[in-house]
Design an enzyme around this catalytic site. Structure first.
Site, short mmCIF file in Angstrom:
data_model
loop_
_atom_site.label_atom_id
_atom_site.label_comp_id
_atom_site.label_asym_id
_atom_site.label_seq_id
_atom_site.Cartn_x
_atom_site.Cartn_y
_atom_site.Cartn_z
N GLY A 287 0.56 -1.18 -0.01
CA GLY A 287 0.09 0.28 0.34
C GLY A 287 1.17 1.24 -0.02
O GLY A 287 2.25 1.39 -0.61
N SER A 288 0.16 2.09 0.69
CA SER A 288 0.56 3.73 0.99
C SER A 288 2.40 3.71 0.92
O SER A 288 2.86 4.63 1.32
CB SER A 288 -0.02 4.50 1.24
OG SER A 288 -1.04 4.69 0.81
N THR A 289 3.24 2.66 1.86
CA THR A 289 3.61 2.80 2.11
C THR A 289 4.87 2.91 0.68
O THR A 289 6.25 3.42 0.67
CB THR A 289 4.65 1.48 3.09
OG1 THR A 289 4.52 0.81 2.31
CG2 THR A 289 3.81 1.41 4.08
#
Length: 575
Positions: A287-289
């Site tokens: 995801g957003s990592t």
């Protein structure tokens, strides 16, 4: 008195001398023969002793004891020790009790013996033991690593067909600590997982097994990471978890865990889920990592020149026949700083689109993301990518961490690269030192980009989605990530993988830590949410507060990255 006649005096010595000489000669011959026989006897005795000693040494070096080889001397272990970076034992070889049976040598009542064995060792019932005793086979192991109490009880049966012996056995004194790093051996002492498998030859060869294998792992840091991750996994009823702590400058893995826990002393009875290494073998959409990588790619490509650069951030983005959504939509133009602060998919997708698939692949390749993760373990997962379907829209989704699945260790190595000055170095589980220097590495990002990204990710923790991951005084910077799991071939919002990738202290990056939960459930305390900000974020904060002091990082609220790089570009208006 008449004097004796001279003739008589002269004749006596002449008559006795030959007789005496003959006796003296015989005596000397007897002594010589006795001496020769004594010497011959001593030589024979010495020869017999030499043969016995040679036989003992031969058996010690090459003899087969219950199917397993024994070391030449007690000073050289059957298998080398594994220790952590401080020298604490993680794996060692001991002499353990073994109980076996030779059915053909049983002289007692086999039914009664089977009954007694079932009472003492209930892993089999009476019928199973009776079947062994009457099978006609020459040998069965009944129990390895038997307790002294059990050995005493079996010995008390007085049955000569029951064999009690000692054999080398692998012991893991920390039980489940760093289980997936250390690995374990089979019944014959060969490594089948972890470092036991990767360094099987090094640990078993006579020339090298005398020296312990020193890992980069710190038992203290490992224990703290496992404790906090297990607490989070239990609290949020996750099916699994993984975590990594790494030195950003050397690539040393200071702690790495995969949950559920696995007891190495009973690994054979562990579940498949417990034996599976989620940190290096499991691949997940993070995801957003991934968003910081996309911004850094754009900075190095000359696309982003300032964190104040603006992008259109509508309520939803219609692009390439698809719709991109945000959890916290701005509904207005937003800066790069704001895109990262509120983790905007819409803003990041547009940045990734500008970077393009070719440059995106090149950067990911240089970070090692498109290959199996670089580490000494054999349990290494292969990245899942869009493959031949890697078009413009897939470039967008990869830019915000969807449509690409990597291991948690991949992610940790990527953050180390991004914040150590831009140099990629493969991760290592061996302690860096004179015999194992840090890898030279190669440049991925410019030093200037690496420096500027510090403030951007510190902003995320100070004001954005990562606020609950902050550890006061330790200047944490990082990024939350929540990705839906594929259920029956379709993404489901009911099952997610949550992660937090962070660096501390962000004003002078030294350590990266990644923590991940697999399918955490919402709770009343999280108000029904199961996103990273609500579950793995707080766990990260607790872990840093415990681990940072162990690493010599002191809390200091007066030190921060250069926040002037980002704060002017964050607007306080509601969205």
């Amino acid at each position: 008195m008449n004097a004796p006649t001279p003739a008589l005096v002269a004749q006596r010595p002449e008559r006795l001398r030959p007789e005496r000489l003959r006796l003296v000669g015989q005596r000397r011959q007897i002594l010589a023969v006795m001496h020769q026989r004594l010497m011959l006897g001593m030589l024979v005795y010495a020869g017999v002793i030499a043969l016995i000693v040679a036989r003992i040494l031969f058996l010690a070096a090459f003899g087969d004891h219950a199917g397993r080889k024994v070391g030449v001397t007690a000073l050289i272990p059957e298998r080398g020790d594994i220790v952590d970076r401080e020298g604490q034992p993680l794996a060692r070889t001991i002499d353990a009790w073994t109980i076996a049976v030779h059915p053909g040598k049983i002289i007692g009542d086999k039914l009664q013996i089977a009954r007694e064995l079932a009472r003492l060792m209930p892993e089999h019932d009476e019928a199973a033991y009776f079947a062994m005793l009457t099978s006609g086979k020459p040998f069965f192991y009944l129990r390895r690593r038997a307790s002294p109490e059990l050995v005493e009880a079996v010995n008390a049966l007085g049955e000569p067909g029951l064999a009690i012996d000692r054999e080398p056995d692998r012991l893991y004194p920390q039980t489940s600590l760093a289980a997936h790093v250390i690995g374990y051996t089979d019944v014959d002492g060969h490594g089948v997982a972890g470092m036991e498998r990767s360094f099987d030859q090094r640990l078993s060869a006579a020339a090298t097994r005398g020296d312990p294998l020193t890992l980069s792992i710190s038992s203290r840091i490992q224990q703290a990471l496992e404790h906090e991750l297990l607490e989070a996994m239990t609290t949020y009823s996750a099916i699994g978890a993984a975590g990594v702590v790494m030195d950003v400058n050397t690539g040393e893995v200071l702690a790495m865990t995969s949950l559920p826990q696995l007891n190495l002393n009973d690994a054979g009875n562990g579940s498949p889920e417990a034996r599976f290494n989620r940190a290096t073998l499991g691949v997940y959409e993070m995801g957003s990592t991934f968003k910081p990588f996309t911004v850094a790619m754009a900075m190095d490509s000359g696309i982003i020149r300032s964190f104040g650069q603006m992008y259109n951030c509508p309520q939803e983005l219609h692009v390439y026949g698809h719709i991109v959504h945000d959890t916290h939509p701005y509904g207005r133009p937003c800066s790069v700083a704001e895109i990262m602060k509120e983790s905007s998919n819409i803003g990041t997708a547009q940045i990734a689109d500008q970077v393009g698939a070719t440059r995106q692949k090149a950067f990911l390749g240089k970070m090692g993301f498109l290959s199996p993760v670089a580490i000494e373990l054999r349990e290494r997962g292969r990245t899942l990518t869009p493959g031949s379907r890697w078009g413009p829209f897939e470039t967008m989704t990869v830019g915000f961490g969807h449509g690409i699945a990597v291991t948690p260790l991949h992610l940790a190595s990527g953050y180390a690269t991004l914040f150590n000055g831009g140099i990629y170095r493969p991760a290592t589980l061996l302690k860096v030192g004179p015999t194992h220097p840090a890898a030279q590495g190669h440049r991925v990002f410019t030093e200037q980009t690496s420096y500027k990204m510090r403030a951007l990710l510190r902003l995320v923790v100070m004001q954005g989605t990562g606020k609950r991951a902050d550890a006061p005084g330790y200047r944490v910077g990082g990024k939350t990530g929540t990705a839906e799991k594929l259920i029956g071939g379709r993404y489901s919002s009911a099952a997610v993988v949550t992660s937090f990738a962070g660096v501390f202290p962000m004003d002078e990056p030294r350590y990266v830590m990644v923590m991940m939960l697999d399918d955490p459930k919402p709770t009343a305390a999280t108000f029904g949410f199961h996103t990273a900000a609500w579950n793995i974020g707080p766990a990260f904060s607790l872990a840093v507060s415990r681990i940072a002091p162990m690493l010599g990082v002191r809390p200091d609220k007066s030190r921060e990255p250069n926040m002037a790089e980002v704060l002017p570009f964050v607007h306080e208006t509601e969205h």
